[in-house]
Design a protein around this motif. Structure first.
Motif, mmCIF file in Angstrom:
data_model
loop_
_atom_site.group_PDB
_atom_site.id
_atom_site.type_symbol
_atom_site.label_atom_id
_atom_site.label_comp_id
_atom_site.label_asym_id
_atom_site.label_seq_id
_atom_site.Cartn_x
_atom_site.Cartn_y
_atom_site.Cartn_z
ATOM 1 N N THR A 14 -42.161 -27.726 64.049
ATOM 2 C CA THR A 14 -42.126 -27.249 62.409
ATOM 3 C C THR A 14 -42.714 -25.922 62.418
ATOM 4 O O THR A 14 -42.660 -25.315 61.486
ATOM 5 C CB THR A 14 -42.763 -28.157 61.978
ATOM 6 O OG1 THR A 14 -44.053 -28.346 62.419
ATOM 7 C CG2 THR A 14 -42.095 -29.569 61.760
ATOM 8 N N ALA A 17 -42.436 -20.587 66.224
ATOM 9 C CA ALA A 17 -41.877 -20.706 67.544
ATOM 10 C C ALA A 17 -40.685 -21.685 67.794
ATOM 11 O O ALA A 17 -39.635 -21.438 68.191
ATOM 12 C CB ALA A 17 -42.781 -20.512 68.417
ATOM 13 N N SER A 36 -43.022 -33.604 65.233
ATOM 14 C CA SER A 36 -44.041 -33.240 64.562
ATOM 15 C C SER A 36 -45.129 -34.432 64.510
ATOM 16 O O SER A 36 -44.551 -35.461 64.814
ATOM 17 C CB SER A 36 -43.588 -32.822 62.860
ATOM 18 O OG SER A 36 -44.634 -33.005 61.989
ATOM 19 N N ARG A 37 -46.156 -34.010 64.224
ATOM 20 C CA ARG A 37 -47.204 -35.193 63.934
ATOM 21 C C ARG A 37 -46.543 -36.128 62.538
ATOM 22 O O ARG A 37 -47.253 -37.087 62.578
ATOM 23 C CB ARG A 37 -48.426 -34.615 63.570
ATOM 24 C CG ARG A 37 -49.343 -34.140 64.884
ATOM 25 C CD ARG A 37 -50.299 -33.301 64.550
ATOM 26 N NE ARG A 37 -50.147 -32.116 63.631
ATOM 27 C CZ ARG A 37 -50.967 -31.100 63.294
ATOM 28 N NH1 ARG A 37 -52.473 -31.429 63.617
ATOM 29 N NH2 ARG A 37 -50.761 -30.266 62.637
ATOM 30 N N ARG A 41 -42.173 -34.255 57.761
ATOM 31 C CA ARG A 41 -41.935 -32.909 57.935
ATOM 32 C C ARG A 41 -40.794 -32.302 59.176
ATOM 33 O O ARG A 41 -40.306 -31.512 58.761
ATOM 34 C CB ARG A 41 -43.431 -32.176 58.390
ATOM 35 C CG ARG A 41 -43.652 -30.761 58.345
ATOM 36 C CD ARG A 41 -44.895 -30.380 58.147
ATOM 37 N NE ARG A 41 -45.941 -30.835 59.269
ATOM 38 C CZ ARG A 41 -47.144 -31.736 58.977
ATOM 39 N NH1 ARG A 41 -47.176 -31.751 57.576
ATOM 40 N NH2 ARG A 41 -47.822 -32.051 59.943
ATOM 41 N N VAL A 78 -47.005 -25.945 70.412
ATOM 42 C CA VAL A 78 -47.977 -26.006 69.657
ATOM 43 C C VAL A 78 -49.185 -25.123 69.826
ATOM 44 O O VAL A 78 -49.138 -24.382 70.922
ATOM 45 C CB VAL A 78 -48.649 -27.469 69.731
ATOM 46 C CG1 VAL A 78 -47.599 -28.460 69.381
ATOM 47 C CG2 VAL A 78 -49.092 -27.791 71.267
ATOM 48 N N SER A 82 -54.473 -27.202 70.519
ATOM 49 C CA SER A 82 -54.040 -28.564 70.454
ATOM 50 C C SER A 82 -53.187 -29.357 71.628
ATOM 51 O O SER A 82 -52.934 -30.225 71.654
ATOM 52 C CB SER A 82 -53.310 -28.939 69.152
ATOM 53 O OG SER A 82 -52.255 -28.067 69.202
ATOM 54 N N LEU A 147 -40.725 -14.231 73.757
ATOM 55 C CA LEU A 147 -39.694 -14.256 72.513
ATOM 56 C C LEU A 147 -40.519 -14.467 71.316
ATOM 57 O O LEU A 147 -41.286 -15.280 70.863
ATOM 58 C CB LEU A 147 -38.850 -15.124 72.828
ATOM 59 C CG LEU A 147 -37.708 -15.264 73.668
ATOM 60 C CD1 LEU A 147 -36.482 -16.423 73.392
ATOM 61 C CD2 LEU A 147 -37.121 -13.980 73.581
ATOM 62 N N ALA A 149 -40.980 -15.168 67.541
ATOM 63 C CA ALA A 149 -40.492 -16.076 66.501
ATOM 64 C C ALA A 149 -39.591 -15.224 65.323
ATOM 65 O O ALA A 149 -38.608 -15.883 64.897
ATOM 66 C CB ALA A 149 -41.627 -16.994 65.960
HETATM 67 N N1 LIG Z 1 -44.968 -17.516 67.375
HETATM 68 C C1 LIG Z 1 -44.592 -16.844 68.170
HETATM 69 O O1 LIG Z 1 -43.858 -15.600 68.072
HETATM 70 C C2 LIG Z 1 -44.510 -17.288 69.415
HETATM 71 C C3 LIG Z 1 -43.859 -16.775 70.487
HETATM 72 C C4 LIG Z 1 -43.834 -17.108 71.880
HETATM 73 C C5 LIG Z 1 -44.946 -18.361 71.855
HETATM 74 N N2 LIG Z 1 -45.719 -18.745 71.028
HETATM 75 C C6 LIG Z 1 -46.707 -19.896 71.379
HETATM 76 O O2 LIG Z 1 -45.990 -21.202 70.758
HETATM 77 C C7 LIG Z 1 -46.834 -21.963 70.171
HETATM 78 C C8 LIG Z 1 -46.456 -22.438 68.787
HETATM 79 O O3 LIG Z 1 -46.690 -21.079 68.123
HETATM 80 P P1 LIG Z 1 -46.309 -21.214 66.538
HETATM 81 O O4 LIG Z 1 -46.360 -19.873 66.066
HETATM 82 O O5 LIG Z 1 -45.095 -21.921 66.034
HETATM 83 O O6 LIG Z 1 -47.639 -21.937 66.016
HETATM 84 P P2 LIG Z 1 -48.125 -22.786 64.890
HETATM 85 O O7 LIG Z 1 -47.284 -22.641 63.844
HETATM 86 O O8 LIG Z 1 -49.619 -22.429 64.745
HETATM 87 O O9 LIG Z 1 -47.884 -24.315 65.329
HETATM 88 C C9 LIG Z 1 -46.821 -25.044 65.603
HETATM 89 C C10 LIG Z 1 -46.758 -26.388 65.073
HETATM 90 O O10 LIG Z 1 -47.676 -27.084 66.027
HETATM 91 C C11 LIG Z 1 -48.290 -28.196 65.264
HETATM 92 N N3 LIG Z 1 -49.700 -28.474 65.467
HETATM 93 C C12 LIG Z 1 -50.525 -27.674 64.993
HETATM 94 N N4 LIG Z 1 -51.716 -28.147 64.980
HETATM 95 C C13 LIG Z 1 -51.876 -29.208 65.857
HETATM 96 C C14 LIG Z 1 -52.576 -30.218 66.428
HETATM 97 N N5 LIG Z 1 -53.967 -30.174 66.095
HETATM 98 N N6 LIG Z 1 -52.077 -31.221 67.154
HETATM 99 C C15 LIG Z 1 -50.487 -31.388 67.100
HETATM 100 N N7 LIG Z 1 -50.042 -30.402 66.772
HETATM 101 C C16 LIG Z 1 -50.200 -29.421 66.065
HETATM 102 C C17 LIG Z 1 -47.669 -28.262 64.008
HETATM 103 O O11 LIG Z 1 -46.687 -29.235 63.709
HETATM 104 P P3 LIG Z 1 -47.042 -30.441 62.591
HETATM 105 O O12 LIG Z 1 -48.335 -30.056 61.626
HETATM 106 O O13 LIG Z 1 -45.424 -30.574 62.008
HETATM 107 O O14 LIG Z 1 -47.462 -31.344 63.776
HETATM 108 C C18 LIG Z 1 -47.087 -26.603 63.750
HETATM 109 O O15 LIG Z 1 -46.212 -26.715 62.720
HETATM 110 C C19 LIG Z 1 -48.170 -21.173 70.251
HETATM 111 O O16 LIG Z 1 -48.745 -21.688 71.501
HETATM 112 C C20 LIG Z 1 -47.907 -20.022 70.535
HETATM 113 O O17 LIG Z 1 -48.751 -18.982 71.351
HETATM 114 C C21 LIG Z 1 -45.444 -18.300 69.708
#
Ligand SMILES: NC(=O)c1ccc[n+]([C@@H]2O[C@H](COP(=O)([O-])OP(=O)(O)OC[C@H]3O[C@@H](n4cnc5c(N)ncnc54)[C@H](OP(=O)(O)O)[C@@H]3O)[C@@H](O)[C@H]2O)c1
Length: 230
Positions: A14, A17, A36-37, A41, A78, A82, A147, A149
């Motif tokens: 959700t 990324a 997702s949790r 959602r 995530v 987490s 990559l 997002a």
């Molecule tokens: N954003 C980028 O451009 C990018 C690029 C490459 C890699 N990454 C990596 O990919 C990961 C995700 O990035 P993001 O920007 O998409 O992160 P984010 O929006 O902060 O989190 C992604 C999802 O993780 C879930 N989440 C959040 N806290 C959690 C918890 N305590 N326990 C379980 N699930 C939890 C949430 O989904 P629910 O609430 O629906 O469960 C949330 O929508 C990160 O580690 C980041 O470093 C990001």
């Protein structure tokens, strides 16, 4: 190999990324489960992606455990803070023989620091930490760290390579083939999973570059023979 009838579950799908990867793979004909949790959602996110990718796309939403049980290719997107707790919780639901693609980056932002720095992870990287937490018989492969997002969330081909690291050559190859389904992406074998620590550090550097130059930078590796690029 990648079988479009075999779903790919994106855990934490959700967030930006996971959603970006889901959008690109849904368009490429893969069957996607957003995890997702919160199952509601997840379904809302799946509906949004379907609206953009077209009615014929195969995408659904479930809670993370149900998504693990329904797929044998999993992508973990995530926040690093987490990652361990979620993997411990999901361990009973992850099927033996699955591939877990870890895209998480141990950014210092996880503990209130800068997003342009990484944390030291005892195991060497976030992906190696994941490898210690999954059930036996599950192969962890590191990919997609570099990559953006924002770029995934668009319609244009990306101008980026994806370096894929993992200890099981077959699992790595499956992930390279999946990565290459994203338009503009070339996938490259980056060797063992221990090299994930370098991929994660490159992400921190890219975040710093993007902040400094106000862009969405990616990486291209030049000069390898053509067969190195998937
Ligand atoms: N954003 C980028 O451009 C990018 C690029 C490459 C890699 N990454 C990596 O990919 C990961 C995700 O990035 P993001 O920007 O998409 O992160 P984010 O929006 O902060 O989190 C992604 C999802 O993780 C879930 N989440 C959040 N806290 C959690 C918890 N305590 N326990 C379980 N699930 C939890 C949430 O989904 P629910 O609430 O629906 O469960 C949330 O929508 C990160 O580690 C980041 O470093 C990001």
């Amino acid at each position: 190999m990648s079988d479009a009838s075999r779903p790919i579950a994106i855990l934490g799908g959700t967030g930006p990324a996971g959603m970006g990867i889901a959008l690109r793979w849904a368009r490429a004909g893969e069957t996607i489960i957003i995890g997702s949790r919160d199952a509601h959602r997840a379904q809302e996110t799946a509906d949004k992606i379907k609206e953009r990718a077209g009615n014929q796309t195969r995408i659904s939403g479930m809670d993370n455990a149900a998504a693990c049980a329904a797929a044998n290719t999993l992508v973990l997107t995530v926040p690093f803070e987490s990652q361990a707790a979620l993997l411990k919780q999901l361990k009973p639901a992850i099927r033996s023989g699955s591939i877990l693609i870890d895209a998480t980056v141990a950014l210092a932002a996880s503990v209130g620091g800068r997003a342009s720095r990484t944390l030291g992870v005892w195991q060497g990287s976030s992906a190696q930490q994941a490898a210690e937490l999954v059930p036996k018989g599950v192969n962890v492969v590191a990919a997609f760290h570099n990559l953006s997002a924002e770029l995934l969330d668009g319609d244009d081909a990306l101008d980026c390579d994806v370096i894929v690291c993992g200890d099981d050559p077959d699992a790595s190859q499956i992930v390279r083939k999946l990565a290459a389904k994203i338009p503009g992406v070339r996938a490259i074998d980056g060797g063992k999973l221990e090299n994930a620590r370098i991929l994660e550090q490159m992400t921190a550097l890219l975040i710093g570059l993007n902040t400094r130059h106000k862009g969405h930078g990616g990486i291209r590796i030049t000069g390898l023979p053509p067969q190195a690029y998937e």
